[in-house]
Design an enzyme around this catalytic site. Sequence first.
Site, PDB file in Angstrom:
ATOM      1  N   HIS A  61       0.833  -1.210   0.000  1.00  0.00           N
ATOM      2  CA  HIS A  61       0.000   0.000   0.000  1.00  0.00           C
ATOM      3  C   HIS A  61       0.862   1.252   0.000  1.00  0.00           C
ATOM      4  O   HIS A  61       2.057   1.195   0.256  1.00  0.00           O
ATOM      5  CB  HIS A  61      -0.987   0.007   1.180  1.00  0.00           C
ATOM      6  CG  HIS A  61      -0.345   0.081   2.529  1.00  0.00           C
ATOM      7  ND1 HIS A  61       0.253  -0.994   3.144  1.00  0.00           N
ATOM      8  CD2 HIS A  61      -0.219   1.113   3.381  1.00  0.00           C
ATOM      9  CE1 HIS A  61       0.713  -0.631   4.330  1.00  0.00           C
ATOM     10  NE2 HIS A  61       0.445   0.644   4.492  1.00  0.00           N
ATOM     11  N   HIS A  63       0.957   5.350   1.369  1.00  0.00           N
ATOM     12  CA  HIS A  63       0.440   6.431   2.214  1.00  0.00           C
ATOM     13  C   HIS A  63       0.977   7.738   1.658  1.00  0.00           C
ATOM     14  O   HIS A  63       2.181   7.874   1.432  1.00  0.00           O
ATOM     15  CB  HIS A  63       0.958   6.310   3.655  1.00  0.00           C
ATOM     16  CG  HIS A  63       0.225   5.336   4.488  1.00  0.00           C
ATOM     17  ND1 HIS A  63      -0.909   5.666   5.193  1.00  0.00           N
ATOM     18  CD2 HIS A  63       0.465   4.039   4.753  1.00  0.00           C
ATOM     19  CE1 HIS A  63      -1.326   4.607   5.854  1.00  0.00           C
ATOM     20  NE2 HIS A  63      -0.507   3.607   5.594  1.00  0.00           N
ATOM     21  N   TYR A 126       2.710   9.190  11.751  1.00  0.00           N
ATOM     22  CA  TYR A 126       2.185   7.857  11.428  1.00  0.00           C
ATOM     23  C   TYR A 126       2.654   7.404  10.044  1.00  0.00           C
ATOM     24  O   TYR A 126       3.122   6.288   9.862  1.00  0.00           O
ATOM     25  CB  TYR A 126       0.656   7.878  11.484  1.00  0.00           C
ATOM     26  CG  TYR A 126       0.006   6.629  10.959  1.00  0.00           C
ATOM     27  CD1 TYR A 126       0.004   5.463  11.711  1.00  0.00           C
ATOM     28  CD2 TYR A 126      -0.599   6.611   9.705  1.00  0.00           C
ATOM     29  CE1 TYR A 126      -0.591   4.308  11.226  1.00  0.00           C
ATOM     30  CE2 TYR A 126      -1.198   5.471   9.216  1.00  0.00           C
ATOM     31  CZ  TYR A 126      -1.191   4.326   9.985  1.00  0.00           C
ATOM     32  OH  TYR A 126      -1.777   3.184   9.498  1.00  0.00           O
ATOM     33  N   GLN A 130       5.466   4.308   9.232  1.00  0.00           N
ATOM     34  CA  GLN A 130       4.588   3.217   8.824  1.00  0.00           C
ATOM     35  C   GLN A 130       5.355   1.897   8.695  1.00  0.00           C
ATOM     36  O   GLN A 130       4.857   0.861   9.100  1.00  0.00           O
ATOM     37  CB  GLN A 130       3.920   3.569   7.499  1.00  0.00           C
ATOM     38  CG  GLN A 130       2.944   2.573   6.989  1.00  0.00           C
ATOM     39  CD  GLN A 130       1.767   2.324   7.917  1.00  0.00           C
ATOM     40  OE1 GLN A 130       1.186   1.290   7.806  1.00  0.00           O
ATOM     41  NE2 GLN A 130       1.415   3.200   8.816  1.00  0.00           N
TER      42      GLN A 130
END
Length: 136
Positions: A61, A63, A126, A130
């Site tokens: 993924h 971010h 965050y 990650q």
Amino acid sequence: MSRYEKASHVFWRCQYHIVWTPKYRHRILKNKVGRDVYRSIHVYCEQLGCQVVELSIQLDHVHLVVKVPPNLSISRLMGALKGKIALKLFSKYPYLRKKKLWGNHFWQRGYFVDTVGINEEIIRRYVRHQEKEERS
């Protein structure tokens, strides 16, 4: 007012936290593919007048915390990013297109988006950390 961007008739600060995944959440965003996604996001965001604040490419993924000018919709930004990156990856890495699971689509159809407001530093931290969170 340094927190705000300025255009001809507007002061703005539109920041978003966006997360999206490859098709079937395949763990494909590693090595050269991951680096190309990282570079492409920076290039295409700049072309659209956006500013990447934080970016983290995980195996399965992405971010992104990004400043988006008020004249650009999130759906247009994501359509451009996902579409252009997929085309680039399929042309540069032909083996990706040959996998029957892809069906000529590199990314999942949807994405997650949230506005970044008062908790900006928490979200940026965050995204920045990650990878450490994924390993634990």
